[in-house]
Write a protein that holds these residues in place. Structure first.
Motif, mmCIF file in Angstrom:
data_model
loop_
_atom_site.group_PDB
_atom_site.id
_atom_site.type_symbol
_atom_site.label_atom_id
_atom_site.label_comp_id
_atom_site.label_asym_id
_atom_site.label_seq_id
_atom_site.Cartn_x
_atom_site.Cartn_y
_atom_site.Cartn_z
ATOM 1 N N THR A 134 48.778 62.839 31.981
ATOM 2 C CA THR A 134 48.560 61.806 32.246
ATOM 3 C C THR A 134 47.964 61.531 34.397
ATOM 4 O O THR A 134 47.165 60.898 34.744
ATOM 5 C CB THR A 134 47.948 61.139 31.218
ATOM 6 O OG1 THR A 134 47.515 62.413 30.134
ATOM 7 C CG2 THR A 134 46.380 60.339 31.568
ATOM 8 N N ALA A 135 49.278 61.050 33.966
ATOM 9 C CA ALA A 135 49.660 59.673 34.699
ATOM 10 C C ALA A 135 49.537 60.242 36.874
ATOM 11 O O ALA A 135 48.930 60.032 37.275
ATOM 12 C CB ALA A 135 51.202 58.582 35.207
ATOM 13 N N ILE A 136 50.484 61.574 36.559
ATOM 14 C CA ILE A 136 50.105 62.812 37.382
ATOM 15 C C ILE A 136 48.663 63.362 37.499
ATOM 16 O O ILE A 136 48.076 62.931 38.846
ATOM 17 C CB ILE A 136 50.950 63.854 37.228
ATOM 18 C CG1 ILE A 136 52.645 63.971 37.429
ATOM 19 C CG2 ILE A 136 50.681 64.874 38.253
ATOM 20 C CD1 ILE A 136 53.421 65.079 37.232
ATOM 21 N N VAL A 137 47.953 63.468 36.614
ATOM 22 C CA VAL A 137 46.200 64.009 37.515
ATOM 23 C C VAL A 137 46.042 62.570 37.881
ATOM 24 O O VAL A 137 45.064 63.195 38.511
ATOM 25 C CB VAL A 137 45.765 64.539 36.767
ATOM 26 C CG1 VAL A 137 44.093 65.154 36.629
ATOM 27 C CG2 VAL A 137 46.515 65.737 35.228
ATOM 28 N N ALA A 138 46.199 61.770 36.663
ATOM 29 C CA ALA A 138 45.665 59.836 36.853
ATOM 30 C C ALA A 138 45.267 59.973 38.693
ATOM 31 O O ALA A 138 44.813 59.088 39.131
ATOM 32 C CB ALA A 138 45.478 58.740 36.361
ATOM 33 N N ASP A 174 34.789 63.341 38.906
ATOM 34 C CA ASP A 174 35.794 64.507 38.512
ATOM 35 C C ASP A 174 35.814 64.634 36.896
ATOM 36 O O ASP A 174 37.110 64.964 36.594
ATOM 37 C CB ASP A 174 37.030 64.451 39.713
ATOM 38 C CG ASP A 174 37.245 66.558 39.390
ATOM 39 O OD1 ASP A 174 36.713 66.853 38.490
ATOM 40 O OD2 ASP A 174 38.435 66.688 40.179
ATOM 41 N N LEU A 175 34.987 65.669 36.224
ATOM 42 C CA LEU A 175 35.129 65.591 34.749
ATOM 43 C C LEU A 175 36.243 66.989 34.382
ATOM 44 O O LEU A 175 35.814 67.162 33.663
ATOM 45 C CB LEU A 175 33.656 65.292 34.366
ATOM 46 C CG LEU A 175 32.674 64.379 34.577
ATOM 47 C CD1 LEU A 175 31.628 64.857 33.688
ATOM 48 C CD2 LEU A 175 33.604 63.185 34.378
ATOM 49 N N SER A 176 36.361 67.972 36.120
ATOM 50 C CA SER A 176 36.746 69.328 35.523
ATOM 51 C C SER A 176 38.465 69.145 35.492
ATOM 52 O O SER A 176 39.023 69.356 34.952
ATOM 53 C CB SER A 176 36.049 70.057 36.796
ATOM 54 O OG SER A 176 37.009 69.327 38.071
ATOM 55 N N VAL A 177 39.684 67.776 35.282
ATOM 56 C CA VAL A 177 40.022 67.386 35.273
ATOM 57 C C VAL A 177 40.798 68.795 34.333
ATOM 58 O O VAL A 177 42.044 69.414 34.349
ATOM 59 C CB VAL A 177 40.990 66.803 35.677
ATOM 60 C CG1 VAL A 177 40.437 66.382 37.097
ATOM 61 C CG2 VAL A 177 40.272 65.659 34.560
ATOM 62 N N GLY A 178 40.337 68.257 33.259
ATOM 63 C CA GLY A 178 41.334 68.920 31.634
ATOM 64 C C GLY A 178 40.554 70.315 32.033
ATOM 65 O O GLY A 178 41.960 71.552 31.746
ATOM 66 N N ALA A 204 45.410 69.960 42.988
ATOM 67 C CA ALA A 204 46.265 70.129 43.356
ATOM 68 C C ALA A 204 47.303 69.495 41.823
ATOM 69 O O ALA A 204 48.281 69.767 40.981
ATOM 70 C CB ALA A 204 47.103 69.844 44.188
ATOM 71 N N MET A 205 46.511 68.144 41.891
ATOM 72 C CA MET A 205 47.378 67.405 41.368
ATOM 73 C C MET A 205 47.739 67.899 39.283
ATOM 74 O O MET A 205 48.267 67.413 38.563
ATOM 75 C CB MET A 205 46.934 65.898 40.689
ATOM 76 C CG MET A 205 47.482 65.093 42.290
ATOM 77 S SD MET A 205 48.908 64.744 42.092
ATOM 78 C CE MET A 205 49.265 66.129 43.158
ATOM 79 N N CYS A 206 46.011 68.348 38.688
ATOM 80 C CA CYS A 206 45.509 69.641 38.113
ATOM 81 C C CYS A 206 46.589 70.162 37.938
ATOM 82 O O CYS A 206 47.258 70.448 36.484
ATOM 83 C CB CYS A 206 44.560 69.570 37.842
ATOM 84 S SG CYS A 206 43.066 68.126 37.556
ATOM 85 N N ALA A 207 46.940 70.744 38.461
ATOM 86 C CA ALA A 207 48.021 72.529 38.728
ATOM 87 C C ALA A 207 49.124 72.093 38.715
ATOM 88 O O ALA A 207 49.797 72.522 37.607
ATOM 89 C CB ALA A 207 47.552 72.931 39.731
ATOM 90 N N ASP A 244 40.491 65.943 28.168
ATOM 91 C CA ASP A 244 41.911 64.800 29.065
ATOM 92 C C ASP A 244 41.555 64.823 29.578
ATOM 93 O O ASP A 244 41.930 63.121 30.037
ATOM 94 C CB ASP A 244 43.537 65.744 29.130
ATOM 95 C CG ASP A 244 43.936 66.382 28.314
ATOM 96 O OD1 ASP A 244 43.825 66.160 26.906
ATOM 97 O OD2 ASP A 244 44.957 66.599 28.695
ATOM 98 N N GLU A 245 39.783 64.635 30.419
ATOM 99 C CA GLU A 245 39.886 64.191 31.112
ATOM 100 C C GLU A 245 39.659 62.532 31.315
ATOM 101 O O GLU A 245 39.642 61.481 31.621
ATOM 102 C CB GLU A 245 38.464 64.680 31.764
ATOM 103 C CG GLU A 245 36.967 65.054 31.111
ATOM 104 C CD GLU A 245 37.923 66.363 30.488
ATOM 105 O OE1 GLU A 245 36.391 66.667 28.899
ATOM 106 O OE2 GLU A 245 38.546 67.162 30.456
#
Length: 449
Positions: A172-176, A189-193, A351-354, A375-376
């Motif tokens: 969560t922190a990385i994608v955030a 960005d609602l597509s992160v999950g 890239a963070m999501c990846a 998760d988003e």
């Protein structure tokens, strides 16, 4: 009043985090029964100091942690003159059988070294079970059961629990980080999950393609990881392109991408079944630890946050991002390459999501197309709770980290206090609303001033 507001704006989330930690520490104050390898070393030194030529039997239950405890105990005792009679790792019956064996062979046993659970729960090591053995076998008459001393300490602040909290919040922190950049530019960005799940499935598929019997080669691990990162960054770039090129609202664009990415994940996996693989090397990404015993995802999170903080506070790119969020048109007229910066921001978010998806894949040893559903919302909550304004132009990466920690602390604290899942959902919802209200009040106050 303005000075107080300024202080609360800068340090309010840190104060809240500190109060939560203090509150949960008080609420979870309880007896602590040491059973770590370092506790085993301390116990071994105590035995050696008390009786340098002692004969010691090591007894522990089954389990990896208990095995590490026993191994450390044996290694430390082996470095002294103490004689280790053996190690029993099993159950209460196994411990009794070993004691009977030593008693029948008239082998002197000075100490049974164990930990709290075995000493207090297993009948053969308790007085009512051990005293008859002492009376029956003279070599056991003076045997003492030693284990690390217990003491009072908050369950919440135990090292294992703190590391667990940090490890669980790492994705969560990385994608955030990426979400923070997007929201600072007044986007969303609602597509992160869905991108997290897509990265998992993509990496797992490539791993199996370049592997034998589900075990990927080193080349396959590299290609799979880079493919997942590249694909998610590309889709993030598509999000940015649609927002900048067609002037579409980020909400609508990323809502559509959320469905597209999730659908691609299901298509690649051939349905809802996960794509399994087996790689001890890749498994270390999520489950390994560094020399200090800190989980790898926590170390990676720290590195990424320090890098992002530097970029946002010390580089031209960081200033451009804030300028676009404050007023995109004014930023454009000032020479800021608005479209290119937005493309980069959405690509970084992808890239963070990846990276988050790769950590999940490493943890579960598979690619699950239905993982990270919803998760988003938690990721956006971490950003908003951390002080980033939904209106754009304001926010700090380190604030997002604090926001993620607040969410993790609340979740872990309520879990330790046995608060039911539905009540936790209510608390998180109220927390998000509270953060949004505070953000709106700050904006209104600044307009008045």
């Amino acid at each position: 009043m303005n000075k107080l507001l300024h202080i609360l704006t800068r340090f309010g989330t840190l104060v809240i985090l500190a109060l939560l930690c203090i509150g949960f520490s008080i609420a979870t104050w309880d007896d602590y029964h040491p059973d770590r390898p370092q506790d085993a070393r301390k116990l071994a030194r105590q035995i050696a100091a008390e009786s340098p030529d002692a004969h010691v039997l090591i007894v522990v239950p089954k389990g990896k942690d208990n095995q590490e405890f026993a191994e450390q105990l044996e290694q430390t005792l082996a470095a002294t003159k103490v004689q280790v009679l053996g190690t029993v790792q099993g159950g209460a019956v196994d411990a009794r059988n070993k004691l009977v064996e030593l008693g029948e062979s008239n082998t002197r046993v000075d100490y049974v070294a164990t930990h709290y659970f075995a000493a207090q729960i297993w009948r053969p090591l308790r007085p009512e079970g051990f005293d008859p053995l002492k009376a029956q076998y003279p070599s056991l008459a003076q045997t003492a059961v030693w284990y690390p001393s217990s003491y009072k300490w908050p369950v919440f602040l135990r090292r294992e629990n703190v590391l667990t909290v940090l490890n669980l919040i790492s994705v969560t922190a990385i994608v955030a980080i990426g979400m923070t950049l997007v929201i600072i530019t007044a986007g969303i960005d609602l597509s992160v999950g869905s991108l997290i799940a897509l990265a998992m499935v993509t990496a797992a598929w490539v791993f199996r393609y370049f592997g034998e019997g589900g075990e990927p080669t080193l080349f396959g691990l590299r290609v799979g990881s880079l493919t997942a990162i590249g694909l998610c960054a590309l889709l993030g770039l598509v999000n940015g392109g649609l927002v900048t090129g067609f002037g579409l609202p980020a909400f609508i664009v990323t809502l559509g991408m959320m469905s597209i990415a999730r659908g691609l994940a299901y298509k690649i996996s051939g349905g809802s079944e996960p794509i399994d693989f087996n790689s001890e090397l890749f498994h270390r990404l999520a489950m390994g630890r560094n020399l200090l015993g800190i989980p790898n995802p926590v170390t990676l999170t720290a590195i990424l946050y320090l890098t992002a903080h530097f970029v946002m506070t010390r580089t031209t790119l960081g200033r451009f991002i804030y300028a676009i969020g404050g007023n995109a048109e004014a930023a454009r007229l000032s020479g800021v390459p608005v479209k290119r910066v937005l493309l980069l921001v959405y690509a970084v978010c992808g890239a963070m999501c990846a990276l988050g998806g790769l950590i999940y894949a490493s943890k579960h040893d598979d690619g699950q197309p239905n993982l990270a559903l919803g998760d988003e919302l938690q990721i956006i909550a971490a950003v908003v709770v951390g002080g980033t304004s939904l209106a754009g132009g304001e926010g700090k990466v380190m604030g997002t980290l604090v926001g993620a920690l607040i969410l993790a602390v609340i979740s872990n604290g309520m879990l330790l206090l046995k608060v039911d899942t539905f009540s936790q959902m209510i608390v998180f919802g109220l927390l998000i609303l509270g953060a949004a209200i505070i953000d709106r009040l700050k904006l209104r106050s600044w307009k008045v001033n």
